[in-house]
Design a protein around this motif. Structure first.
Motif, PDB file in Angstrom:
ATOM      1  N   HIS A 133       0.837  -1.210   0.000  1.00  0.00           N
ATOM      2  CA  HIS A 133       0.000   0.000   0.000  1.00  0.00           C
ATOM      3  C   HIS A 133       0.870   1.258   0.000  1.00  0.00           C
ATOM      4  O   HIS A 133       0.647   2.198   0.791  1.00  0.00           O
ATOM      5  N   THR A 134       1.877   1.251  -0.860  1.00  0.00           N
ATOM      6  CA  THR A 134       2.826   2.348  -1.121  1.00  0.00           C
ATOM      7  C   THR A 134       3.791   2.607   0.037  1.00  0.00           C
ATOM      8  O   THR A 134       4.609   3.524  -0.032  1.00  0.00           O
ATOM      9  N   ARG A 135       3.720   1.826   1.111  1.00  0.00           N
ATOM     10  CA  ARG A 135       4.646   2.008   2.220  1.00  0.00           C
ATOM     11  C   ARG A 135       5.754   0.956   2.153  1.00  0.00           C
ATOM     12  O   ARG A 135       5.492  -0.206   1.830  1.00  0.00           O
ATOM     13  N   PRO A 136       7.004   1.344   2.479  1.00  0.00           N
ATOM     14  CA  PRO A 136       8.108   0.387   2.365  1.00  0.00           C
ATOM     15  C   PRO A 136       8.053  -0.692   3.444  1.00  0.00           C
ATOM     16  O   PRO A 136       7.694  -0.425   4.601  1.00  0.00           O
ATOM     17  N   VAL A 137       8.437  -1.910   3.040  1.00  0.00           N
ATOM     18  CA  VAL A 137       8.491  -3.053   3.945  1.00  0.00           C
ATOM     19  C   VAL A 137       9.703  -3.897   3.579  1.00  0.00           C
ATOM     20  O   VAL A 137       9.972  -4.116   2.395  1.00  0.00           O
ATOM     21  N   VAL A 138      10.435  -4.368   4.576  1.00  0.00           N
ATOM     22  CA  VAL A 138      11.485  -5.370   4.377  1.00  0.00           C
ATOM     23  C   VAL A 138      11.199  -6.515   5.334  1.00  0.00           C
ATOM     24  O   VAL A 138      11.024  -6.303   6.540  1.00  0.00           O
ATOM     25  N   MET A 139      11.166  -7.739   4.775  1.00  0.00           N
ATOM     26  CA  MET A 139      10.856  -8.921   5.577  1.00  0.00           C
ATOM     27  C   MET A 139      12.014  -9.896   5.527  1.00  0.00           C
ATOM     28  O   MET A 139      12.693 -10.031   4.502  1.00  0.00           O
ATOM     29  N   ALA A 140      12.246 -10.569   6.663  1.00  0.00           N
ATOM     30  CA  ALA A 140      13.280 -11.598   6.756  1.00  0.00           C
ATOM     31  C   ALA A 140      12.598 -12.957   6.834  1.00  0.00           C
ATOM     32  O   ALA A 140      11.752 -13.199   7.704  1.00  0.00           O
ATOM     33  N   PHE A 141      12.979 -13.850   5.917  1.00  0.00           N
ATOM     34  CA  PHE A 141      12.401 -15.207   5.864  1.00  0.00           C
ATOM     35  C   PHE A 141      13.493 -16.213   6.202  1.00  0.00           C
ATOM     36  O   PHE A 141      14.568 -16.206   5.613  1.00  0.00           O
ATOM     37  N   SER A 142      13.211 -17.101   7.165  1.00  0.00           N
ATOM     38  CA  SER A 142      14.187 -18.085   7.617  1.00  0.00           C
ATOM     39  C   SER A 142      14.022 -19.396   6.859  1.00  0.00           C
ATOM     40  O   SER A 142      12.926 -19.968   6.822  1.00  0.00           O
ATOM     41  N   PHE A 196      15.429 -21.989   7.869  1.00  0.00           N
ATOM     42  CA  PHE A 196      15.524 -23.008   8.909  1.00  0.00           C
ATOM     43  C   PHE A 196      14.143 -23.468   9.373  1.00  0.00           C
ATOM     44  O   PHE A 196      13.882 -24.665   9.485  1.00  0.00           O
ATOM     45  N   ASP A 197      13.240 -22.520   9.646  1.00  0.00           N
ATOM     46  CA  ASP A 197      11.916 -22.904  10.140  1.00  0.00           C
ATOM     47  C   ASP A 197      10.773 -22.263   9.352  1.00  0.00           C
ATOM     48  O   ASP A 197       9.612 -22.315   9.793  1.00  0.00           O
ATOM     49  N   ASN A 198      11.084 -21.640   8.192  1.00  0.00           N
ATOM     50  CA  ASN A 198      10.062 -21.009   7.334  1.00  0.00           C
ATOM     51  C   ASN A 198       9.305 -19.882   8.034  1.00  0.00           C
ATOM     52  O   ASN A 198       8.178 -19.557   7.652  1.00  0.00           O
ATOM     53  N   SER A 199       9.915 -19.295   9.053  1.00  0.00           N
ATOM     54  CA  SER A 199       9.266 -18.197   9.764  1.00  0.00           C
ATOM     55  C   SER A 199       9.582 -16.865   9.082  1.00  0.00           C
ATOM     56  O   SER A 199      10.560 -16.740   8.339  1.00  0.00           O
ATOM     57  N   THR A 200       8.751 -15.860   9.378  1.00  0.00           N
ATOM     58  CA  THR A 200       8.900 -14.546   8.757  1.00  0.00           C
ATOM     59  C   THR A 200       8.894 -13.459   9.824  1.00  0.00           C
ATOM     60  O   THR A 200       8.104 -13.513  10.772  1.00  0.00           O
ATOM     61  N   LYS A 201       9.800 -12.490   9.665  1.00  0.00           N
ATOM     62  CA  LYS A 201       9.832 -11.331  10.554  1.00  0.00           C
ATOM     63  C   LYS A 201       9.832 -10.058   9.716  1.00  0.00           C
ATOM     64  O   LYS A 201      10.446 -10.016   8.646  1.00  0.00           O
ATOM     65  N   VAL A 202       9.166  -9.035  10.234  1.00  0.00           N
ATOM     66  CA  VAL A 202       9.154  -7.733   9.584  1.00  0.00           C
ATOM     67  C   VAL A 202      10.190  -6.842  10.262  1.00  0.00           C
ATOM     68  O   VAL A 202      10.190  -6.718  11.490  1.00  0.00           O
ATOM     69  N   LEU A 203      11.085  -6.248   9.470  1.00  0.00           N
ATOM     70  CA  LEU A 203      12.066  -5.321  10.045  1.00  0.00           C
ATOM     71  C   LEU A 203      11.332  -4.063  10.503  1.00  0.00           C
ATOM     72  O   LEU A 203      10.631  -3.417   9.697  1.00  0.00           O
ATOM     73  N   PRO A 204      11.458  -3.697  11.781  1.00  0.00           N
ATOM     74  CA  PRO A 204      10.650  -2.588  12.333  1.00  0.00           C
ATOM     75  C   PRO A 204      11.119  -1.222  11.853  1.00  0.00           C
ATOM     76  O   PRO A 204      12.267  -1.024  11.451  1.00  0.00           O
TER      77      PRO A 204
END
Length: 526
Positions: A166-175, A177-185
């Motif tokens: 929605h036009t806002r920047p996002v960077v996500m980290a995907f592992s 090792f366990d297929n988990s996802t984190k959003v860089l704050p």
């Protein structure tokens, strides 16, 4: 007796002739030569694409993709690894589920990664191809729905995917090792753009460089650890000079150099380049106080792509503005390459371009502005600068680019450091243009090299999607599509995807044949 005297005199004249030749200035013999070429038949009626990843002296990886999401046929990937002599080492195939479409790729020393996404969902798939043996692994997970992906990089067992939601920047980290996802704050902010995503593998840190589109155009470096926690934020206020882009290069355990381009009026048009040293633990104020702004007019060779009289007029106007106490506004758009480390410090390479539009003709012979059509990106020149490890500018040089129009904004100029000289090259319409420099000196002016076919009885009638890559040592890798027809008949031309190994050499005396060497037994299989 007379014949002996005549023989002795002739020998003396011959020796004198050789002596005179040795004293004359000898022109440089450095030039580009085609050493290997392979051709793969291409069917224009079939949905297929070719990708080439250079692997240095370990060879290259070719990726042939067939099928597309839009024609409802499964994507089939054929991965083929070759050595530097185009000998096949291994081949692997991968059939992708029709619901996934390819997005981006990224390569490291060990792996090549492909990012896929499920159409109109937040489901993503990561493919990891091992370059040693072709082993394939896949990982699936959820990122974001309606995620416009722009960046994709991998460090260790984590993938970093950047873009806009929605036009806002996002960077996500995907592992992996366990297929988990984190959003860089701290990034999901209105009117902010991601300039670059820089990975620091030695420190195991991720740097996200962003700039604000609000007043003063603040530029920021946000540093995260491997666990996606925000470590520090470094803000540069753009009240006077607005940083447009930035590239980071670590120079020791505690310091990095930040280099990029800047404007003076919060626009994408560059006024010059900047450089500053970033020390761990220092404040933004300290970093700002050490920043060096280098206007284009301060570079010795930046305007050498222009004819002398145009160059003089432009610099005279800029000087007059300065004498009046005003700033002369340059209007250059830059595509800044990743920084290249050297023994002295680093090399900065940037290409200057502008978007080109074509107006539609009206019935009365005029142009209709509302019907302007986008043609692509027109490149004018590239410039290259050398910095020491303290961030001091050592030299600069210019590489003119003639008649190059690209539908995509990609890095066209390739740089190969060969001892104390640097070879610059770019492809266009089946030809390679080169220039050889040594710091601020031009050792050899621009010259063109035409890519040859496998036979003297054939000619290239059309060339498209030409690509060039600095490969290893003195070698370049050229590839693209060509139509080839017999030169002495009216037979239909054949279409091929070509691979050319090109060598830039000082001494070509050992190469007695002007034609290319063609591999017959080890040609890439389809």
């Amino acid at each position: 007796m007379q014949s002996q005297i005549s023989y002795v005199m002739n020998r003396i004249y011959y020796i004198l002739y050789l002596l005179i030749l040795s004293l004359l200035p000898y022109p440089t013999r450095a030039q580009l030569a085609q050493s290997l070429r392979v051709e793969i038949p291409s069917d224009p009626d079939e949905s297929e694409s070719f990708g080439v990843t250079p692997l240095g002296d370990k060879g290259l990886l070719m990726t042939i993709q067939k099928g597309t999401f839009y024609d409802r046929t499964p994507n089939q990937f054929n991965f083929q690894k070759y050595d530097v002599n185009f000998k096949l080492l291994w081949r692997k195939e991968f059939k992708q589920d029709i619901k996934f479409k390819p997005v981006l790729t990224y390569d490291t020393d060990q792996y090549v990664y492909h990012l896929f996404r499920e159409y109109d969902t937040g489901r993503f798939q990561f493919l990891r191809l091992h370059l040693d043996d072709g082993a394939i692994e896949t990982f699936e997970g959820d990122l974001l729905d309606q995620f416009d992906v722009k960046l994709f990089k991998v460090m260790g067992s984590q993938a970093y995917v950047g873009g806009y939601h929605h036009t806002r920047p996002v960077v996500m980290a995907f592992s992996f090792f366990d297929n988990s996802t984190k959003v860089l704050p701290g990034l999901y902010v209105n009117r902010m753009e991601i300039s670059s995503l820089e990975l620091d593998e030695a420190r195991q840190e991720v740097n996200v460089l962003v700039h604000s589109l609000r007043r003063h155009c603040k530029f920021s470096i946000r540093t995260y650890n491997y666990d996606s926690k925000l470590l520090r934020t470094l803000d540069f206020d753009g009240a006077k000079n607005s940083l447009i882009s930035g590239k980071l290069l670590p120079i020791n355990e505690h310091e990095s150099l930040l280099v990029g381009n800047y404007s003076t009026d919060c626009t994408p048009y560059s006024q010059g380049i900047y450089v500053t040293r970033i020390r761990q633990g220092e404040s933004a104020e300290e970093a700002v106080n050490t920043i060096q702004y280098i206007e284009f007019s301060q570079l010795q060779n930046f305007f050498n792509y222009l004819k002398p009289h145009r160059q003089q007029k432009l610099l005279a106007r800029a000087q007059k503005k300065k004498e009046e106490g005003k700033d002369y506004k340059f209007h250059y758009r830059l595509l800044v390459h990743d920084l290249q480390p050297t023994t002295d410090g680093l090399t900065l390479v940037a290409e200057v371009y502008y978007p080109q539009y074509r107006g539609a003709m009206t019935a009365y012979g005029g142009y209709l502005r509302g019907a302007d059509r986008y043609d692509g990106f027109r490149y004018t020149h590239a410039f290259i600068c050398g910095f020491d490890k303290q961030g001091k500018l050592l030299w600069d040089n210019c590489f003119p680019i003639k008649e190059l129009l690209s539908s995509d904004l990609t890095e066209m100029v390739q740089v190969s450091h060969q001892g104390n000289r640097t070879v610059l090259a770019y492809p266009n319409d089946g030809e390679i243009t080169t220039e050889v420099i040594q710091g601020s000196k031009v050792l050899k002016e621009t010259e063109k090299f035409k890519l040859k076919t496998n036979s003297e009885n054939e000619k290239v009638t059309f060339s498209a999607q030409d690509n060039l890559m600095a490969w290893y040592g003195q070698h370049f890798l050229a590839c693209g599509f060509q139509k080839i027809a017999p030169s002495k008949s009216y037979a239909s031309p054949r279409e091929v995807f070509y691979l050319n190994k090109l060598t830039f050499s000082d001494d070509l005396s050992s190469s007695k044949s002007t034609g290319a060497t063609t591999r017959k037994n080890d040609e890439p299989a389809r």
